[in-house]
Motif scaffolding. Structure first.
Motif, PDB file in Angstrom:
ATOM      1  N   GLY A 276      -1.234  -4.813   3.725  1.00  0.00           N
ATOM      2  CA  GLY A 276      -2.518  -4.133   3.832  1.00  0.00           C
ATOM      3  C   GLY A 276      -2.981  -5.625   2.947  1.00  0.00           C
ATOM      4  O   GLY A 276      -2.822  -6.511   2.957  1.00  0.00           O
ATOM      5  N   PRO A 277      -4.320  -4.689   2.290  1.00  0.00           N
ATOM      6  CA  PRO A 277      -5.941  -5.294   2.137  1.00  0.00           C
ATOM      7  C   PRO A 277      -5.425  -5.487   0.306  1.00  0.00           C
ATOM      8  O   PRO A 277      -5.616  -6.889  -0.056  1.00  0.00           O
ATOM      9  N   VAL A 278      -4.114  -5.308   0.177  1.00  0.00           N
ATOM     10  CA  VAL A 278      -3.311  -5.931  -1.465  1.00  0.00           C
ATOM     11  C   VAL A 278      -2.600  -7.116  -0.980  1.00  0.00           C
ATOM     12  O   VAL A 278      -1.699  -7.216  -0.404  1.00  0.00           O
ATOM     13  N   ARG A 279      -3.038  -8.213  -1.694  1.00  0.00           N
ATOM     14  CA  ARG A 279      -2.240  -9.835  -1.649  1.00  0.00           C
ATOM     15  C   ARG A 279      -1.580  -9.539  -3.221  1.00  0.00           C
ATOM     16  O   ARG A 279      -1.627  -9.684  -3.864  1.00  0.00           O
ATOM     17  N   LEU A 280       0.078 -10.519  -2.920  1.00  0.00           N
ATOM     18  CA  LEU A 280       0.425 -11.001  -4.357  1.00  0.00           C
ATOM     19  C   LEU A 280      -0.321 -11.669  -4.947  1.00  0.00           C
ATOM     20  O   LEU A 280      -1.097 -12.384  -4.179  1.00  0.00           O
ATOM     21  N   GLY A 281      -0.051 -12.495  -6.432  1.00  0.00           N
ATOM     22  CA  GLY A 281      -1.289 -13.202  -6.860  1.00  0.00           C
ATOM     23  C   GLY A 281      -2.487 -11.973  -7.488  1.00  0.00           C
ATOM     24  O   GLY A 281      -3.170 -12.919  -8.023  1.00  0.00           O
ATOM     25  N   MET A 282      -2.932 -11.417  -6.646  1.00  0.00           N
ATOM     26  CA  MET A 282      -4.648 -10.573  -7.269  1.00  0.00           C
ATOM     27  C   MET A 282      -4.412 -10.453  -8.514  1.00  0.00           C
ATOM     28  O   MET A 282      -3.785 -10.137  -9.054  1.00  0.00           O
ATOM     29  N   THR A 283      -6.063 -10.420  -9.227  1.00  0.00           N
ATOM     30  CA  THR A 283      -6.231  -9.739 -10.831  1.00  0.00           C
ATOM     31  C   THR A 283      -6.044  -8.670 -10.491  1.00  0.00           C
ATOM     32  O   THR A 283      -6.194  -8.130  -9.517  1.00  0.00           O
ATOM     33  N   ALA A 284      -6.095  -8.123 -11.421  1.00  0.00           N
ATOM     34  CA  ALA A 284      -6.049  -6.165 -11.470  1.00  0.00           C
ATOM     35  C   ALA A 284      -7.379  -5.870 -10.928  1.00  0.00           C
ATOM     36  O   ALA A 284      -7.004  -4.938 -10.016  1.00  0.00           O
ATOM     37  N   GLY A 285      -8.718  -6.337 -11.180  1.00  0.00           N
ATOM     38  CA  GLY A 285      -9.859  -6.333 -10.243  1.00  0.00           C
ATOM     39  C   GLY A 285      -9.526  -6.332  -9.243  1.00  0.00           C
ATOM     40  O   GLY A 285     -10.856  -5.750  -8.155  1.00  0.00           O
ATOM     41  N   GLU A 286      -9.390  -7.669  -8.883  1.00  0.00           N
ATOM     42  CA  GLU A 286      -9.580  -7.649  -6.862  1.00  0.00           C
ATOM     43  C   GLU A 286      -8.694  -6.774  -6.342  1.00  0.00           C
ATOM     44  O   GLU A 286      -8.395  -5.584  -5.373  1.00  0.00           O
ATOM     45  N   ALA A 287      -7.515  -5.998  -6.832  1.00  0.00           N
ATOM     46  CA  ALA A 287      -5.996  -5.608  -6.091  1.00  0.00           C
ATOM     47  C   ALA A 287      -6.540  -3.883  -6.982  1.00  0.00           C
ATOM     48  O   ALA A 287      -6.518  -3.451  -5.437  1.00  0.00           O
ATOM     49  N   ARG A 288      -7.173  -3.989  -7.282  1.00  0.00           N
ATOM     50  CA  ARG A 288      -8.380  -2.350  -7.746  1.00  0.00           C
ATOM     51  C   ARG A 288      -9.315  -2.017  -6.268  1.00  0.00           C
ATOM     52  O   ARG A 288      -9.506  -1.267  -6.179  1.00  0.00           O
ATOM     53  N   ALA A 289     -10.216  -3.169  -6.359  1.00  0.00           N
ATOM     54  CA  ALA A 289     -10.723  -3.551  -4.822  1.00  0.00           C
ATOM     55  C   ALA A 289     -10.464  -3.130  -3.485  1.00  0.00           C
ATOM     56  O   ALA A 289     -10.720  -2.412  -2.611  1.00  0.00           O
ATOM     57  N   ALA A 290      -9.050  -3.965  -3.357  1.00  0.00           N
ATOM     58  CA  ALA A 290      -8.789  -3.238  -2.540  1.00  0.00           C
ATOM     59  C   ALA A 290      -8.158  -2.160  -1.882  1.00  0.00           C
ATOM     60  O   ALA A 290      -7.879  -1.447  -1.110  1.00  0.00           O
ATOM     61  N   LEU A 291      -7.569  -1.995  -3.182  1.00  0.00           N
ATOM     62  CA  LEU A 291      -7.130  -0.156  -3.079  1.00  0.00           C
ATOM     63  C   LEU A 291      -8.270   0.567  -3.204  1.00  0.00           C
ATOM     64  O   LEU A 291      -7.980   1.656  -1.358  1.00  0.00           O
ATOM     65  N   ALA A 292      -8.897   0.791  -3.508  1.00  0.00           N
ATOM     66  CA  ALA A 292     -10.638   1.607  -3.166  1.00  0.00           C
ATOM     67  C   ALA A 292     -11.434   0.978  -1.882  1.00  0.00           C
ATOM     68  O   ALA A 292     -11.360   1.913  -1.319  1.00  0.00           O
ATOM     69  N   SER A 293     -10.591   0.177  -0.719  1.00  0.00           N
ATOM     70  CA  SER A 293     -11.134   0.004   0.273  1.00  0.00           C
ATOM     71  C   SER A 293     -10.256   0.806   1.325  1.00  0.00           C
ATOM     72  O   SER A 293     -10.906   1.566   1.978  1.00  0.00           O
ATOM     73  N   LEU A 294      -9.293   1.526   1.055  1.00  0.00           N
ATOM     74  CA  LEU A 294      -8.324   2.341   1.418  1.00  0.00           C
ATOM     75  C   LEU A 294      -9.155   3.899   1.095  1.00  0.00           C
ATOM     76  O   LEU A 294      -8.493   4.619   2.286  1.00  0.00           O
ATOM     77  N   GLY A 295      -8.990   4.180  -0.536  1.00  0.00           N
ATOM     78  CA  GLY A 295      -9.275   5.582  -0.376  1.00  0.00           C
ATOM     79  C   GLY A 295      -9.779   5.820  -2.122  1.00  0.00           C
ATOM     80  O   GLY A 295      -9.532   4.683  -3.368  1.00  0.00           O
ATOM     81  N   PRO A 296      -9.678   6.946  -2.497  1.00  0.00           N
ATOM     82  CA  PRO A 296      -9.650   7.034  -4.105  1.00  0.00           C
ATOM     83  C   PRO A 296      -8.497   6.708  -4.865  1.00  0.00           C
ATOM     84  O   PRO A 296      -7.923   6.609  -4.558  1.00  0.00           O
ATOM     85  N   LEU A 297      -9.388   5.930  -6.255  1.00  0.00           N
ATOM     86  CA  LEU A 297      -8.070   6.128  -6.866  1.00  0.00           C
ATOM     87  C   LEU A 297      -7.195   6.766  -7.121  1.00  0.00           C
ATOM     88  O   LEU A 297      -8.100   7.232  -7.534  1.00  0.00           O
ATOM     89  N   ALA A 298      -6.063   6.680  -8.044  1.00  0.00           N
ATOM     90  CA  ALA A 298      -5.663   7.260  -8.040  1.00  0.00           C
ATOM     91  C   ALA A 298      -5.473   7.552  -9.968  1.00  0.00           C
ATOM     92  O   ALA A 298      -5.751   6.461 -10.478  1.00  0.00           O
TER      93      ALA A 298
END
Length: 154
Positions: A12-34
């Motif tokens: 999906g929107p999460v890519r291997l090699g992303m930083t934590a900030g990039e991953a957080r933004a990608a996950l947040a595009s799907l819904g609220p973070l856990a």
């Protein structure tokens, strides 16, 4: 909703090699973070997506694994690799579908199956897959294999 598994690049929107900030933004595009310390999103459909990070070497502090957990039945979510819906069918049918594209080995230690060339790992739960992991190359390497991978000319 459809999440496409794209090993060895991501899910999906999460890519291997992303930083934590990039991953957080990608996950947040799907819904609220856990809530809590794990970087993950729990969707109302029951689908959970979590990320893991490398701890040393070139993958330190970068996403090196993405795991998706089976959504609720009839939730309208499809998680697929190419033409194979990994949670929508029996494990036997999913493995047969994956084998049209790549080698798939049974993995007794993980109670599931691994497509080693793709670094796609699936864990079983009652004849269906409970989760699928997309990981970076070398994710399952032993220390000796990791050292060999880091050598020039590998």
């Amino acid at each position: 909703m459809e999440i496409v598994l794209d090993p060895p690049h991501g899910a999906g929107p999460v890519r291997l090699g992303m930083t934590a900030g990039e991953a957080r933004a990608a996950l947040a595009s799907l819904g609220p973070l856990a809530p809590g310390g794990e970087l993950a999103v729990d969707l109302p459909t029951g689908l959970r997506i979590s990320v893991g990070f490398g701890v040393a070497g070139p993958t330190a502090q970068r996403v090196n694994a993405i795991e998706l957990f089976r959504p609720d039945e009839d939730a309208g979510v499809v998680v697929r690799f190419r033409d194979v819906a990994v949670f929508g069918e029996s494990a036997e049918r999913v493995v047969a579908g994956l084998r049209r594209h790549t080698r798939v080995d049974e993995d007794d230690e993980a109670c599931g199956f691994v497509a080693p060339e793709l670094l796609l790992a699936l864990s079983l739960d009652d004849e269906r897959f409970a989760s699928v992991l997309v990981a970076r190359p070398g994710y399952y390497d032993t220390p000796a294999q990791a050292a060999a991978r880091d050598e020039p000319g590998y």
